[in-house]
Design a protein around this motif. Structure first.
Motif, PDB file in Angstrom:
ATOM      1  N   TYR A  27      63.282 105.338  89.716  1.00  0.00           N
ATOM      2  CA  TYR A  27      64.102 106.182  88.832  1.00  0.00           C
ATOM      3  C   TYR A  27      65.401 106.614  89.507  1.00  0.00           C
ATOM      4  O   TYR A  27      65.838 107.751  89.340  1.00  0.00           O
ATOM      5  CB  TYR A  27      63.319 107.402  88.342  1.00  0.00           C
ATOM      6  CG  TYR A  27      61.987 107.074  87.722  1.00  0.00           C
ATOM      7  CD1 TYR A  27      60.804 107.587  88.244  1.00  0.00           C
ATOM      8  CD2 TYR A  27      61.899 106.222  86.619  1.00  0.00           C
ATOM      9  CE1 TYR A  27      59.584 107.278  87.693  1.00  0.00           C
ATOM     10  CE2 TYR A  27      60.678 105.910  86.062  1.00  0.00           C
ATOM     11  CZ  TYR A  27      59.525 106.433  86.600  1.00  0.00           C
ATOM     12  OH  TYR A  27      58.294 106.126  86.065  1.00  0.00           O
ATOM     13  N   HIS A 178      55.447  93.304  81.955  1.00  0.00           N
ATOM     14  CA  HIS A 178      54.699  94.565  81.908  1.00  0.00           C
ATOM     15  C   HIS A 178      54.028  94.733  80.539  1.00  0.00           C
ATOM     16  O   HIS A 178      54.634  95.212  79.594  1.00  0.00           O
ATOM     17  CB  HIS A 178      55.618  95.747  82.204  1.00  0.00           C
ATOM     18  CG  HIS A 178      54.881  96.951  82.701  1.00  0.00           C
ATOM     19  ND1 HIS A 178      53.593  97.223  82.334  1.00  0.00           N
ATOM     20  CD2 HIS A 178      55.258  97.954  83.538  1.00  0.00           C
ATOM     21  CE1 HIS A 178      53.210  98.341  82.916  1.00  0.00           C
ATOM     22  NE2 HIS A 178      54.186  98.809  83.658  1.00  0.00           N
ATOM     23  N   LEU A 269      46.230 102.926  79.501  1.00  0.00           N
ATOM     24  CA  LEU A 269      47.007 104.188  79.377  1.00  0.00           C
ATOM     25  C   LEU A 269      47.674 104.275  77.999  1.00  0.00           C
ATOM     26  O   LEU A 269      48.802 104.747  77.861  1.00  0.00           O
ATOM     27  CB  LEU A 269      48.054 104.299  80.494  1.00  0.00           C
ATOM     28  CG  LEU A 269      47.517 104.274  81.935  1.00  0.00           C
ATOM     29  CD1 LEU A 269      48.672 104.381  82.929  1.00  0.00           C
ATOM     30  CD2 LEU A 269      46.524 105.395  82.181  1.00  0.00           C
ATOM     31  N   ARG A 326      50.836 103.411  96.743  1.00  0.00           N
ATOM     32  CA  ARG A 326      51.002 104.573  97.627  1.00  0.00           C
ATOM     33  C   ARG A 326      50.596 104.288  99.072  1.00  0.00           C
ATOM     34  O   ARG A 326      51.177 104.845  99.998  1.00  0.00           O
ATOM     35  CB  ARG A 326      50.206 105.767  97.070  1.00  0.00           C
ATOM     36  CG  ARG A 326      50.954 106.441  95.901  1.00  0.00           C
ATOM     37  CD  ARG A 326      50.164 107.514  95.235  1.00  0.00           C
ATOM     38  NE  ARG A 326      49.270 106.951  94.223  1.00  0.00           N
ATOM     39  CZ  ARG A 326      48.773 107.669  93.223  1.00  0.00           C
ATOM     40  NH1 ARG A 326      49.077 108.951  93.123  1.00  0.00           N
ATOM     41  NH2 ARG A 326      47.971 107.123  92.331  1.00  0.00           N
TER      42      ARG A 326
HETATM   43  N1  LIG Z   1      56.038 101.784  85.469  1.00  0.00           N
HETATM   44  C1  LIG Z   1      54.765 102.105  85.316  1.00  0.00           C
HETATM   45  O1  LIG Z   1      53.916 101.258  85.061  1.00  0.00           O
HETATM   46  C2  LIG Z   1      54.387 103.498  85.473  1.00  0.00           C
HETATM   47  C3  LIG Z   1      53.074 103.810  85.523  1.00  0.00           C
HETATM   48  N2  LIG Z   1      52.632 105.053  85.653  1.00  0.00           N
HETATM   49  C4  LIG Z   1      51.217 105.264  85.530  1.00  0.00           C
HETATM   50  C5  LIG Z   1      50.636 105.991  86.686  1.00  0.00           C
HETATM   51  C6  LIG Z   1      49.730 107.009  86.426  1.00  0.00           C
HETATM   52  C7  LIG Z   1      49.144 107.685  87.484  1.00  0.00           C
HETATM   53  C8  LIG Z   1      49.457 107.336  88.781  1.00  0.00           C
HETATM   54  C9  LIG Z   1      50.370 106.321  89.034  1.00  0.00           C
HETATM   55  C10 LIG Z   1      50.969 105.648  87.982  1.00  0.00           C
HETATM   56  C11 LIG Z   1      53.492 106.188  85.725  1.00  0.00           C
HETATM   57  C12 LIG Z   1      54.899 105.842  86.085  1.00  0.00           C
HETATM   58  C13 LIG Z   1      55.405 104.547  85.557  1.00  0.00           C
END
Ligand SMILES: NC(=O)C1=CN(Cc2ccccc2)CCC1
Length: 364
Positions: A27, A178, A269, A326
């Motif tokens: 971002y 995606h 999700l 992470r």
């Molecule tokens: N670009 C993506 O696929 C994203 C995925 N997310 C899910 C997520 C939920 C919990 C933890 C990490 C990521 C959030 C930020 C953007």
């Protein structure tokens, strides 16, 4: 002996090991353009020893950005910056991948550290989100996406295709569409978000049509000798996860027939209330089932942090590539640590020469 540090070949591309940097949104872009943040970030990760570095969700259209800070590839002007990123990744010895995305009804929000909510409507940077149906991500919320017309659908499919062409021109050699996380493609697949009564809704074939037509368009512009992959949310953790999983297996078979070479098994999700069984390695069994039942190479991620466990997942043929997020943010040199823990020969060799030389006889 396959393991975390054995190579992996798919089409004409070979990864030096099974460690992939998962696409992680930063971002930090302005109008979709990358900057010094991205250059340092991706060089750091590529020099850490991963076999594949996948650049974060890159929007195929401005309104497809999760936030105004998303990277974009919706314009030819974006190609130059991303080509320098691809070059930096390849120079470090990793394969350069990129994830193409459209956030659909989840677009137009602030970054997570600012709450992740939709921008105020009167914010100069705000825009109207789009989706398969005028159904908000948060039930009852007034942030309602505009229902896409068939022309909008066709345009967005072309946006994916042209962005894939630009990605190839930029020097990327691994493409991930995606199709997960409740973003546009996933929202077509999920009956929670797609209530259309035309050929893009209703039956599983209808709900999968956007995904399959998008792959077919991308296939025309992405070289056949480079991996064309998708990140797909394969299970909705509702009252019957097996139902959405069985639908996903059918869709994966159709995607494979349409030319998809590899599935990065992810989360749906699709709705905010999912009861996700968060735990170490919790997506590995789901990925292993996809690999076995559909006979297609897979990767997965989510809370995989231990080298010995990751190595076993590869050795046992459960998954082919592991996407770390992470774990690598916390220590970009984690592949080196993992190599030492797994006692592979020359663990220092996963790092670039200026680092490897001084670490060859170093033991902490
Ligand atoms: N670009 C993506 O696929 C994203 C995925 N997310 C899910 C997520 C939920 C919990 C933890 C990490 C990521 C959030 C930020 C953007």
């Amino acid at each position: 002996m396959t393991g975390l540090f054995s190579s992996f070949s798919l089409k004409d591309i070979t990864l030096r090991n099974r460690i992939a940097v998962s696409p992680m949104c930063q971002y930090q872009a302005v109008d979709g353009f990358i900057n010094d943040w991205h250059s340092a970030h991706y060089s750091m990760l590529a020099r850490g020893g991963a076999g594949l570095v996948v650049v974060e969700a890159t929007a195929v259209a401005p309104e497809g950005r999760i936030t105004p800070g998303d990277v974009g590839l919706w314009s030819d002007e974006h190609t130059a910056g991303l080509s320098s990123i691809a070059a930096a990744i390849k120079t470090a010895g990793a394969v350069a991948g990129i994830q193409l995305a459209h956030a659909g009804r989840k677009a137009g929000c602030t970054p997570p550290w600012q709450g992740g909510a939709p921008l105020d409507r009167d914010d100069a940077l705000a825009w109207e989100p789009v989706g398969p149906s005028a159904v908000p991500f948060v039930p009852g919320n007034d942030y309602i996406p505009r229902e896409m017309t068939k022309d909008n659908i066709r345009q967005t499919q072309q946006d994916f295709a042209r962005a894939a062409e630009r990605a190839c021109q930029a020097g990327f050699q691994w493409l991930e569409l995606h199709f997960a996380h409740g973003f546009l493609a996933q929202s077509f697949l999920s009956p929670q978000s797609n209530t259309r009564s035309d050929e893009y809704g209703g039956s599983l074939e209808g709900r999968a049509r956007f995904l399959l037509e998008t792959v077919a368009e991308v296939r025309k512009f992405w070289p056949d000798n480079f991996p064309l992959t998708v990140r797909l949310g394969v299970v909705e953790f509702d009252d019957c996860p097996e139902h959405s999983f069985s639908e996903s297996l059918k869709v994966i078979g159709w995607l494979k027939d349409a030319g998809v070479d590899f599935v990065d098994v992810g989360l749906s999700l699709a709705t905010p209330g999912e009861n996700i069984p968060w735990a170490a390695n919790f997506m590995v069994p789901w990925a292993a089932r996809v690999r076995r039942e559909k006979n297609i190479p897979v990767g997965t991620s989510w809370m995989i942090t231990q080298a010995k466990e990751a190595n076993e997942f590869i050795q046992d043929g459960k998954v082919d590539v592991i996407f770390f997020a992470r774990t690598l943010l916390a220590n970009p040199h984690w592949p080196y640590r993992a190599a030492r823990e797994l006692e592979i020969t020359d663990p220092h060799a996963v790092l670039p020469t200026p680092y490897a030389y001084w670490l060859q006889n170093w033991s902490e």
